[in-house]
Write a protein that holds these residues in place. Sequence first.
Motif, short mmCIF file in Angstrom:
data_model
loop_
_atom_site.label_atom_id
_atom_site.label_comp_id
_atom_site.label_asym_id
_atom_site.label_seq_id
_atom_site.Cartn_x
_atom_site.Cartn_y
_atom_site.Cartn_z
N GLU A 6 0.86 -1.18 0.00
CA GLU A 6 0.00 0.00 0.00
C GLU A 6 0.90 1.23 0.00
N ILE A 7 0.68 2.11 -0.96
CA ILE A 7 1.50 3.31 -1.10
C ILE A 7 0.67 4.51 -0.63
N GLU A 8 1.14 5.13 0.44
CA GLU A 8 0.48 6.34 0.95
C GLU A 8 1.19 7.56 0.36
N ILE A 9 0.44 8.37 -0.36
CA ILE A 9 1.00 9.55 -1.02
C ILE A 9 0.64 10.78 -0.20
N GLN A 68 5.34 -5.98 -5.89
CA GLN A 68 6.72 -5.74 -5.49
C GLN A 68 7.61 -5.39 -6.68
N SER A 69 7.21 -5.78 -7.87
CA SER A 69 8.01 -5.48 -9.06
C SER A 69 7.67 -4.13 -9.67
N SER A 70 6.68 -3.44 -9.12
CA SER A 70 6.30 -2.14 -9.66
C SER A 70 7.42 -1.13 -9.41
N THR A 71 7.57 -0.19 -10.33
CA THR A 71 8.60 0.83 -10.23
C THR A 71 7.98 2.18 -9.84
N ILE A 72 8.86 3.14 -9.60
CA ILE A 72 8.39 4.49 -9.29
C ILE A 72 7.60 5.06 -10.46
N HIS A 73 8.01 4.71 -11.66
CA HIS A 73 7.26 5.15 -12.84
C HIS A 73 5.83 4.61 -12.82
N ASP A 74 5.68 3.35 -12.42
CA ASP A 74 4.33 2.77 -12.32
C ASP A 74 3.51 3.47 -11.24
N VAL A 75 4.16 3.83 -10.14
CA VAL A 75 3.45 4.54 -9.07
C VAL A 75 2.97 5.91 -9.57
N LYS A 76 3.80 6.59 -10.35
CA LYS A 76 3.39 7.88 -10.90
C LYS A 76 2.17 7.73 -11.82
N LEU A 80 8.89 12.06 -6.52
CA LEU A 80 8.54 11.29 -5.32
C LEU A 80 9.77 11.14 -4.44
N GLN A 81 9.56 11.30 -3.12
CA GLN A 81 10.64 11.20 -2.14
C GLN A 81 10.22 10.28 -1.00
N LEU A 82 11.21 9.64 -0.39
CA LEU A 82 10.93 8.83 0.80
C LEU A 82 10.75 9.70 2.03
N GLU A 83 11.38 10.86 2.02
CA GLU A 83 11.25 11.80 3.13
C GLU A 83 11.35 13.21 2.59
N CYS A 84 10.78 14.15 3.30
CA CYS A 84 10.81 15.54 2.85
C CYS A 84 12.25 16.05 2.80
N GLY A 85 12.59 16.68 1.72
CA GLY A 85 13.94 17.20 1.55
C GLY A 85 14.93 16.17 1.04
N GLY A 86 14.51 14.93 0.90
CA GLY A 86 15.40 13.89 0.40
C GLY A 86 15.50 13.91 -1.11
N PRO A 87 16.36 13.07 -1.66
CA PRO A 87 16.51 13.03 -3.13
C PRO A 87 15.28 12.44 -3.79
N PHE A 88 15.04 12.87 -5.00
CA PHE A 88 13.92 12.33 -5.76
C PHE A 88 14.28 10.93 -6.26
N LEU A 89 13.31 10.03 -6.18
CA LEU A 89 13.53 8.65 -6.57
C LEU A 89 13.50 8.52 -8.09
N LYS A 90 14.45 7.73 -8.61
CA LYS A 90 14.51 7.49 -10.05
C LYS A 90 13.34 6.61 -10.48
N ASP A 91 12.94 6.77 -11.73
CA ASP A 91 11.78 6.04 -12.24
C ASP A 91 11.99 4.54 -12.27
N HIS A 92 13.24 4.07 -12.39
CA HIS A 92 13.50 2.64 -12.53
C HIS A 92 13.58 1.91 -11.18
N ILE A 93 13.54 2.62 -10.07
CA ILE A 93 13.64 1.99 -8.75
C ILE A 93 12.35 1.23 -8.45
N THR A 94 12.50 0.00 -7.94
CA THR A 94 11.33 -0.82 -7.62
C THR A 94 10.84 -0.53 -6.20
N ILE A 95 9.58 -0.81 -5.98
CA ILE A 95 8.99 -0.59 -4.65
C ILE A 95 9.60 -1.54 -3.62
#
Length: 311
Positions: free
Chosen positions: A61-64, A81-89, A106-121
């Motif tokens: 479950e992805i909380e946005i 589990q195989s979904s990527t950040i691109h799929d989440v977008k 998309l970030q894991l925390e505020c002020g953190g780096p933006f996640l690349k589209d190819h990263i898996t959940i």
Amino acid sequence: MFRRQKSLASERKKELFSQGATQFILRNDMRNFHFLSRLVLSAGPLKPTPAVKHSKKIHFEIEILDAQTKKQICILDKVTQSSTIHDVKQKLHKACPKWYPSRVGLQLECGGPFLKDHITIQSIAASSIVTLYVTDLGQQVSWTTVFLAEYTGPLLIYLLFYLRIPCIYDGKESARRLRHPVVHLACFCHCIHYIRYLLETLFVHKVSAGQTTLKNLIMICAFYWGFTSWIAYYINHPLYTPPMCEAGNHFINVMLSHPNHIGNNACFPSPNYNPFTWMFFLVSCPNYTYEIGSWISFTVMTQTLPGGLTA
């Protein structure tokens, strides 16, 4: 009497025949048993039938949350589990159409780096519930557009100053004073420099398929266009008084865009029959050496401070 002896003889023959048949059958059975036992021993130990593993898909479950207000925007369920950040977008855009995938970060925390589209959940999930912060990155443009605008601007701006249009220079002064030969040469070299950049962007360089913000495009263009205007103003001024490494720069860029391959590994280019590539004997990236040489030569030729600062 004779008949009785004959019957006894026939019974004796039958008895002998039955005994021979029994022995023959026993011999065949022994041979078959011996052959079967040898066959079983040669086959080796029996292997157990492997159990069939049924892979179970894990869902998240992805909380946005909004990165600025920290308010919940939506919850995306049944994300594999195989979904990527691109799929989440894409799922976010489907749930909330105002969030376009091309301008969402998309970030894991505020002020953190933006996640690349190819990263898996699965690679970022610490539990079955993943919290991501969304940021609107603004209008996006492709890197090809950035490079074309970055190099087309200086080419056209310099030509406007070279033509000495009345809104830039005094018309009477421009008509009275002829251009110095260095002015023509400088215009030719400057145009060749940026025409080469444009051609390499279109046909040589492998530009990333990613995008950047419109703000970055404006900042990059402001730098290149501003320095070009500063250089061109002094060089093409009616009162101005008093080639280069472009070929080497071009050949090095062509070599870097086509690296050598040994198996599946790409190897760094090495010098060849082309004399411009011999700079690899001295430095690891000759394209920057030629670039610096170009601007130093341009500065010496035109004797202008803006040209030296650009170098």
